[in-house]
Design an enzyme around this catalytic site. Structure first.
Site, PDB file in Angstrom:
ATOM      1  CG  ASN A   9      38.322  36.258  34.639  1.00  0.00           C
ATOM      2  OD1 ASN A   9      38.488  35.261  33.932  1.00  0.00           O
ATOM      3  ND2 ASN A   9      39.207  36.629  35.556  1.00  0.00           N
ATOM      4  CE  LYS A  11      38.057  34.921  38.596  1.00  0.00           C
ATOM      5  NZ  LYS A  11      38.250  35.205  40.015  1.00  0.00           N
ATOM      6  CG  HIS A  96      42.862  37.767  37.481  1.00  0.00           C
ATOM      7  ND1 HIS A  96      42.931  37.012  38.624  1.00  0.00           N
ATOM      8  CD2 HIS A  96      41.601  38.270  37.417  1.00  0.00           C
ATOM      9  CE1 HIS A  96      41.743  37.050  39.221  1.00  0.00           C
ATOM     10  NE2 HIS A  96      40.924  37.807  38.515  1.00  0.00           N
ATOM     11  CD  GLU A  98      41.656  34.122  40.336  1.00  0.00           C
ATOM     12  OE1 GLU A  98      41.407  33.766  39.175  1.00  0.00           O
ATOM     13  OE2 GLU A  98      40.779  34.560  41.109  1.00  0.00           O
ATOM     14  CD  GLU A 168      39.597  41.613  39.095  1.00  0.00           C
ATOM     15  OE1 GLU A 168      38.432  41.433  38.769  1.00  0.00           O
ATOM     16  OE2 GLU A 168      40.478  40.736  39.021  1.00  0.00           O
ATOM     17  N   GLY A 174      36.031  36.493  44.888  1.00  0.00           N
ATOM     18  CA  GLY A 174      35.458  35.185  45.204  1.00  0.00           C
ATOM     19  C   GLY A 174      35.127  35.007  46.679  1.00  0.00           C
ATOM     20  CB  SER A 214      32.418  39.842  45.806  1.00  0.00           C
ATOM     21  OG  SER A 214      33.235  38.751  46.186  1.00  0.00           O
TER      22      SER A 214
END
Ligand code: 13P
Length: 251
Positions: A9, A11, A96, A98, A168, A174, A214
């Site tokens: 991904n 991003k 996702h 985010e 996730e 991250g 991660s």
């Protein structure tokens, strides 16, 4: 069909030119080995057409990172599932964390997006996962359960068979903090059990469930060796061909 998958991904990273260079590099490295997994590159919308043209290996497919919850029309700035399909992308990442956190995507919106993706022959990579406070108060199972039930469990068994799930944990994205292999296995098995309860064992055994958060060259092998972890959805480590390849070869 259940398969091992390593999906990147990207991003909101890389210009189109940089993305094409990365895809080229990944493609030539993949062609030099015999990968034991399906590889997916999740690129920004504007990269997709060029990246699709760039990748030659039949082991690599391309994904969008989102699509609209509407069919077409006056929705400035949105990109429909039909448009994504017309680029040559095969997959679309949906839900996702985010998108959920920064763009207000809830389970009802994600249900619409999933339906439109499937109606346009895109394969959704559907993300679920809890935030840290939910994990700490032991609510992670309930959170993941409602994310899946509310957005996906209206689907027929046949339609559900086209979904790839990605767990996730938001606290691992991250942050350099990874779920332990045991934590990943525990919740992946829970998710597979949830699917079995709704659609039966065969459907549950056929769904690929990826881990994201991660995941890197160092921890991929141990994470992927768990029976219910079928691969990874990779953020930061998908932006360098060498790092991404070392995750691919963890299988
Ligand atoms: P990182 O691998 O950078 O933690 O990101 C994970 C992720 O969000 C993939 O979708």
């Amino acid at each position: 069909m259940r398969q091992n998958i390593v999906a990147g991904n990207w991003k909101m990273n890389k210009t189109v030119q940089e993305g094409v260079e990365l895809a080229k590099d990944i493609n030539s490295r993949v062609e030099a080995i015999d990968p034991k997994c399906q590889i997916i590159l999740g690129t920004p919308f504007v990269h997709i057409t060029e990246v699709v043209k760039t990748v030659k290996s039949d082991k690599i497919a391309v994904a969008a990172q989102n699509c609209a919850d509407k069919v077409s029309g006056a929705y400035t700035g949105e990109v429909s599932a039909a448009m994504v399909k017309s680029t040559g992308a095969k997959y679309v990442i949906l839900g996702h964390s985010e998108r959920r956190a920064y763009y207000g995507e809830n389970n009802a919106i994600l249900k619409e997006k999933t339906d439109l993706a499937l109606a346009n022959d895109l394969l959704p990579i559907f993300c679920v996962g809890e935030v840290l406070s939910e994990r700490e108060s032991n609510k992670h199972f309930d959170v993941v359960k409602s994310q899946i039930e509310e957005a996906l469990f209206h689907l027929s068994a046949e339609a559900f068979g086209k979904i790839v799930l990605a767990y996730e944990p938001v606290w691992a994205i991250g942050t350099g903090k990874t779920a332990s292999p045991a934590q990943a296995q525990e919740i992946h098995a829970f998710i597979r059990g949830l699917v079995a309860g709704k659609y039966g064992k065969e459907v549950a055994n056929n769904v690929s469930i990826l881990y994201g958060g991660s995941c890197n060259a160092k921890n991929a092998k141990e994470l992927f060796s768990n029976p219910d972890v079928d691969g990874g959805l990779i953020g930061g480590a998908s932006l360098k061909a060498e790092d991404f390849l070392s995750i691919i070869t963890a299988f």
